[in-house]
Scaffold this motif. Structure first.
Motif, PDB file in Angstrom:
ATOM      1  N   TYR A  13       0.850  -1.181   0.000  1.00  0.00           N
ATOM      2  CA  TYR A  13       0.000   0.000   0.000  1.00  0.00           C
ATOM      3  C   TYR A  13       0.891   1.238   0.000  1.00  0.00           C
ATOM      4  O   TYR A  13       2.093   1.141   0.238  1.00  0.00           O
ATOM      5  CB  TYR A  13      -0.907  -0.007   1.243  1.00  0.00           C
ATOM      6  CG  TYR A  13      -1.840  -1.173   1.253  1.00  0.00           C
ATOM      7  CD1 TYR A  13      -2.918  -1.224   0.379  1.00  0.00           C
ATOM      8  CD2 TYR A  13      -1.641  -2.252   2.110  1.00  0.00           C
ATOM      9  CE1 TYR A  13      -3.775  -2.308   0.368  1.00  0.00           C
ATOM     10  CE2 TYR A  13      -2.494  -3.349   2.099  1.00  0.00           C
ATOM     11  CZ  TYR A  13      -3.560  -3.366   1.229  1.00  0.00           C
ATOM     12  OH  TYR A  13      -4.401  -4.438   1.212  1.00  0.00           O
ATOM     13  N   SER A  14       0.282   2.394  -0.217  1.00  0.00           N
ATOM     14  CA  SER A  14       1.075   3.619  -0.401  1.00  0.00           C
ATOM     15  C   SER A  14       1.999   3.905   0.776  1.00  0.00           C
ATOM     16  O   SER A  14       3.144   4.311   0.580  1.00  0.00           O
ATOM     17  CB  SER A  14       0.143   4.812  -0.644  1.00  0.00           C
ATOM     18  OG  SER A  14      -0.778   4.961   0.413  1.00  0.00           O
ATOM     19  N   ASN A  58       0.138  -5.235 -10.075  1.00  0.00           N
ATOM     20  CA  ASN A  58      -1.185  -4.639  -9.989  1.00  0.00           C
ATOM     21  C   ASN A  58      -2.228  -5.499  -9.268  1.00  0.00           C
ATOM     22  O   ASN A  58      -3.424  -5.313  -9.452  1.00  0.00           O
ATOM     23  CB  ASN A  58      -1.666  -4.295 -11.407  1.00  0.00           C
ATOM     24  CG  ASN A  58      -2.522  -3.045 -11.425  1.00  0.00           C
ATOM     25  OD1 ASN A  58      -2.576  -2.309 -10.444  1.00  0.00           O
ATOM     26  ND2 ASN A  58      -3.205  -2.818 -12.533  1.00  0.00           N
ATOM     27  N   ASN A  59      -1.788  -6.421  -8.429  1.00  0.00           N
ATOM     28  CA  ASN A  59      -2.717  -7.333  -7.747  1.00  0.00           C
ATOM     29  C   ASN A  59      -3.844  -6.615  -7.029  1.00  0.00           C
ATOM     30  O   ASN A  59      -4.979  -7.093  -6.992  1.00  0.00           O
ATOM     31  CB  ASN A  59      -1.959  -8.184  -6.731  1.00  0.00           C
ATOM     32  CG  ASN A  59      -0.882  -9.021  -7.367  1.00  0.00           C
ATOM     33  OD1 ASN A  59       0.008  -8.497  -8.032  1.00  0.00           O
ATOM     34  ND2 ASN A  59      -0.968 -10.326  -7.202  1.00  0.00           N
ATOM     35  N   LEU A  60      -3.523  -5.490  -6.421  1.00  0.00           N
ATOM     36  CA  LEU A  60      -4.506  -4.750  -5.628  1.00  0.00           C
ATOM     37  C   LEU A  60      -4.932  -3.455  -6.332  1.00  0.00           C
ATOM     38  O   LEU A  60      -5.408  -2.526  -5.689  1.00  0.00           O
ATOM     39  CB  LEU A  60      -3.916  -4.426  -4.245  1.00  0.00           C
ATOM     40  CG  LEU A  60      -3.460  -5.633  -3.425  1.00  0.00           C
ATOM     41  CD1 LEU A  60      -2.823  -5.179  -2.122  1.00  0.00           C
ATOM     42  CD2 LEU A  60      -4.640  -6.569  -3.127  1.00  0.00           C
ATOM     43  N   GLN A  61      -4.765  -3.423  -7.663  1.00  0.00           N
ATOM     44  CA  GLN A  61      -5.083  -2.208  -8.436  1.00  0.00           C
ATOM     45  C   GLN A  61      -4.329  -1.004  -7.898  1.00  0.00           C
ATOM     46  O   GLN A  61      -4.860   0.111  -7.871  1.00  0.00           O
ATOM     47  CB  GLN A  61      -6.591  -1.915  -8.422  1.00  0.00           C
ATOM     48  CG  GLN A  61      -7.336  -2.626  -9.523  1.00  0.00           C
ATOM     49  CD  GLN A  61      -8.800  -2.193  -9.636  1.00  0.00           C
ATOM     50  OE1 GLN A  61      -9.166  -1.065  -9.344  1.00  0.00           O
ATOM     51  NE2 GLN A  61      -9.631  -3.121 -10.070  1.00  0.00           N
ATOM     52  N   LEU A  62      -3.118  -1.228  -7.441  1.00  0.00           N
ATOM     53  CA  LEU A  62      -2.341  -0.132  -6.866  1.00  0.00           C
ATOM     54  C   LEU A  62      -1.022   0.117  -7.584  1.00  0.00           C
ATOM     55  O   LEU A  62      -0.212   0.928  -7.128  1.00  0.00           O
ATOM     56  CB  LEU A  62      -2.071  -0.414  -5.380  1.00  0.00           C
ATOM     57  CG  LEU A  62      -3.295  -0.388  -4.465  1.00  0.00           C
ATOM     58  CD1 LEU A  62      -2.929  -0.829  -3.057  1.00  0.00           C
ATOM     59  CD2 LEU A  62      -3.925   1.005  -4.439  1.00  0.00           C
ATOM     60  N   PHE A  93      -0.241   1.610 -10.382  1.00  0.00           N
ATOM     61  CA  PHE A  93      -0.132   3.006 -10.816  1.00  0.00           C
ATOM     62  C   PHE A  93      -0.066   3.944  -9.607  1.00  0.00           C
ATOM     63  O   PHE A  93       0.801   4.824  -9.518  1.00  0.00           O
ATOM     64  CB  PHE A  93      -1.325   3.346 -11.723  1.00  0.00           C
ATOM     65  CG  PHE A  93      -1.414   4.769 -12.165  1.00  0.00           C
ATOM     66  CD1 PHE A  93      -0.302   5.468 -12.599  1.00  0.00           C
ATOM     67  CD2 PHE A  93      -2.648   5.420 -12.166  1.00  0.00           C
ATOM     68  CE1 PHE A  93      -0.411   6.802 -13.023  1.00  0.00           C
ATOM     69  CE2 PHE A  93      -2.759   6.740 -12.586  1.00  0.00           C
ATOM     70  CZ  PHE A  93      -1.643   7.430 -13.004  1.00  0.00           C
ATOM     71  N   ALA A  94      -0.967   3.733  -8.657  1.00  0.00           N
ATOM     72  CA  ALA A  94      -1.007   4.597  -7.465  1.00  0.00           C
ATOM     73  C   ALA A  94       0.314   4.529  -6.707  1.00  0.00           C
ATOM     74  O   ALA A  94       0.826   5.549  -6.243  1.00  0.00           O
ATOM     75  CB  ALA A  94      -2.162   4.178  -6.558  1.00  0.00           C
ATOM     76  N   PRO A 129       0.170   0.394 -15.735  1.00  0.00           N
ATOM     77  CA  PRO A 129      -0.128   0.657 -17.150  1.00  0.00           C
ATOM     78  C   PRO A 129       0.569   1.938 -17.645  1.00  0.00           C
ATOM     79  O   PRO A 129       0.416   3.004 -17.053  1.00  0.00           O
ATOM     80  CB  PRO A 129      -1.653   0.800 -17.171  1.00  0.00           C
ATOM     81  CG  PRO A 129      -2.121   0.063 -15.952  1.00  0.00           C
ATOM     82  CD  PRO A 129      -1.058   0.347 -14.924  1.00  0.00           C
ATOM     83  N   LEU A 168      -1.643   5.036 -18.288  1.00  0.00           N
ATOM     84  CA  LEU A 168      -2.019   5.811 -17.102  1.00  0.00           C
ATOM     85  C   LEU A 168      -0.849   6.677 -16.648  1.00  0.00           C
ATOM     86  O   LEU A 168      -1.015   7.849 -16.294  1.00  0.00           O
ATOM     87  CB  LEU A 168      -2.449   4.874 -15.972  1.00  0.00           C
ATOM     88  CG  LEU A 168      -3.755   4.102 -16.210  1.00  0.00           C
ATOM     89  CD1 LEU A 168      -3.991   3.098 -15.088  1.00  0.00           C
ATOM     90  CD2 LEU A 168      -4.936   5.066 -16.303  1.00  0.00           C
ATOM     91  N   ILE A 203      -9.419 -11.649  -9.492  1.00  0.00           N
ATOM     92  CA  ILE A 203      -9.596 -11.923  -8.059  1.00  0.00           C
ATOM     93  C   ILE A 203      -8.510 -12.856  -7.476  1.00  0.00           C
ATOM     94  O   ILE A 203      -8.020 -12.608  -6.369  1.00  0.00           O
ATOM     95  CB  ILE A 203     -11.018 -12.482  -7.805  1.00  0.00           C
ATOM     96  CG1 ILE A 203     -12.088 -11.419  -8.168  1.00  0.00           C
ATOM     97  CG2 ILE A 203     -11.185 -12.936  -6.362  1.00  0.00           C
ATOM     98  CD1 ILE A 203     -12.119 -10.205  -7.273  1.00  0.00           C
ATOM     99  N   LEU A 252      -5.639 -10.849  -6.299  1.00  0.00           N
ATOM    100  CA  LEU A 252      -5.944 -10.141  -5.047  1.00  0.00           C
ATOM    101  C   LEU A 252      -5.746 -11.094  -3.869  1.00  0.00           C
ATOM    102  O   LEU A 252      -5.176 -10.723  -2.837  1.00  0.00           O
ATOM    103  CB  LEU A 252      -7.404  -9.630  -5.088  1.00  0.00           C
ATOM    104  CG  LEU A 252      -8.152  -9.491  -3.758  1.00  0.00           C
ATOM    105  CD1 LEU A 252      -7.515  -8.449  -2.846  1.00  0.00           C
ATOM    106  CD2 LEU A 252      -9.612  -9.116  -3.990  1.00  0.00           C
TER     107      LEU A 252
END
Lengths: 322, 322
Positions: free
Chosen positions: A183-184, A211-215, A217-218, A246, A249, A285, A288
């Protein structure tokens, strides 16, 4: 009124596209030349700083009749793709510790079109990685040290590794979130540590996110905010398992006018939509779930190629009962 | 050694699932009861604090023969879903300014199974929203004020709106990134402003993110870090256009043991994989493009239902040439 620093950009930031290198982990690097050339040309047009076209894999480990050309990146194969035209974009390849016959397969720089060797290492392979970094640097390459699977590394071992790696000729130390679990706040924590060791050495810090947790890029943005200047990304997020940050993005976010988002959108439209029908990656999923339990995604990759690919609950229970 | 605050959790945090409410914008709320009941039961089992089952849409604007029951949320329809059993999960509905006949259609609380009314407003509708908030509060409901399309609101207008809304009986002020365009630094900026107005009033701040840039989850985390305690999410990220913050990612992140990730995974497996084949949402390239140009996603939604749905470059040029 608060300031809005995000309307500007940091010229030191450089982007590396590893679509073919990381994406090749899905299909044993069996891409046809047309796709590889499309990715390369897109990156040149989009102003990408480095294109990582593949691995310098040991042919004894990765047999050439089972793996595509981008597992080995022979000079002849590379030359077929990169052409003779002048370009700002540099060529990168990855060399995995213990999976590369580096003394033999990495040629002196003046015999190669390659500009940069990225040495990928797990924590227990650091001594090998150090030797590989020296070897590639002595041969004339720009070299990076990519420390993989950080979420499985203990704090004191990390500090030791960073201490050792900051003494090598590697010009960049790369934070690699192989399991895609950070996480960030954790990225901030790692960025600070890496930057501390890089300070005063002239080294840069890089980020390679999954990108497992859609993070992905973030977390790349978070790393940028902390001072990380070397960014990995892939077109349409292609990459093993959940894929990577990506590129489209990232370019939309970076405001340096040298980058060209439109070229990447065109490549997705012309090539990656179809490719995504043939091979699978993305924030599914099962990825994740492995990230939730801080596991390598390989079990999820296996699940996705089985007839239980959508049995998320059984897969979840496999870990939660462990 | 740095501290690791993320191993703990903040008990004040409450999660609202708006799968049916926001997802219904894809299909005019024409969900069958089986799905709505599955979502509701999943949320109860997963420990979700609020389920937003739909809108209190004006029947003169949204004809009942064209829209599903969840556009109006009549008591009889709600009762069919929520049942008689005791539950910690509360029922929420959304009332859009100028699209709700609130004086007539929002019943006194003692005649309704609804617990919370969320008043959604654009900046130019604030006076109407204030009247709606008072009306719903007077009738006995918990009320929130959801300020939509923030990326299209000027700073001085926002400050005026927050000043007005913080004087209403709304218990939560919700940051709504309707266009899905914000990066973490901007979310931090909005969270600070909203929290400043909420301070001392007993009000909470909420976040409703859209996923155009794959940042809905990341921005929700950023808001949490800043002190935002009311979080919107949807199962499998369902929602108009690019969709919302995926509930399964959020629950995987939140460490409060009252939440149950497994129940949500089961609902995805049993219902949402199939639903995603029937109706479309998610981080598709056209939604990145509208966000890139700070536009409402409606043009991208139209594109996706046309025969040019994958013509990303032409769509991009439409905005970049404007």
């Amino acid at each position: 009124m608060n300031k809005a620093p995000w309307v500007s950009y940091r010229p030191e930031i450089k982007v590396l596209d590893c679509s073919i290198r990381d994406g090749g982990l899905i299909n044993n690097h069996l891409f046809d030349d047309k796709l590889v050339k499309a990715v390369f040309d897109t990156c040149v047009e989009a102003g990408i700083d480095y294109v990582e076209v593949g691995y310098k894999g040991d042919k004894k480990i990765f047999a050439p009749d089972k793996f595509g050309a981008w597992k080995h990146c022979n000079e002849d194969d590379l030359k077929r793709i990169v052409g003779e035209e002048e370009r700002a974009t540099k060529i990168s390849v990855m060399a995995d510790a213990e999976k590369t016959d580096y003394k033999r397969d990495i040629l002196p720089k003046d015999q190669s079109v390659i500009d940069q060797i990225r040495v990928a290492t797990y924590i227990h392979q650091i001594p090998t990685a150090v030797d590989m970094i020296k070897d590639a640097s002595d041969k004339g390459y720009e070299v990076t040290a990519n420390l993989m699977a950080l979420s499985a590394v203990k704090d004191n071992e990390l500090l030791e590794a960073l201490d050792i790696l900051s003494d090598t000729p590697a010009s960049t130390l790369v934070i690699v979130d192989s399991f895609g679990v950070f996480y960030s706040e954790q990225i901030r924590d790692y960025a600070k540590r890496f930057l501390k060791f890089a300070k005063g050495t002239g080294k840069e810090v890089g980020i390679h996110a999954h990108n497992n947790l859609q993070l992905a890029f973030a977390n790349t943005i978070e790393a940028i905010i902390c001072g990380v200047n070397r960014l990995d990304a892939t077109i349409y997020g292609i990459g093993r398992g959940a894929g990577n940050c990506p590129l489209e993005l990232l370019l939309s976010f970076l405001r340096n006018p040298k980058f060209n988002l439109r070229a990447v959108l065109k490549c997705i439209q012309d090539h990656f939509l179809e490719l995504r029908q043939e091979i699978e990656w993305g924030c599914l999923i099962p990825y994740l779930i492995t990230a939730h339990f801080n596991q390598h995604p390989r079990a999820a990759i296996e699940l996705r190629s089985s007839d239980k690919k959508d049995n998320f609950v059984e897969f979840y229970d496999r870990w939660s009962d462990a």
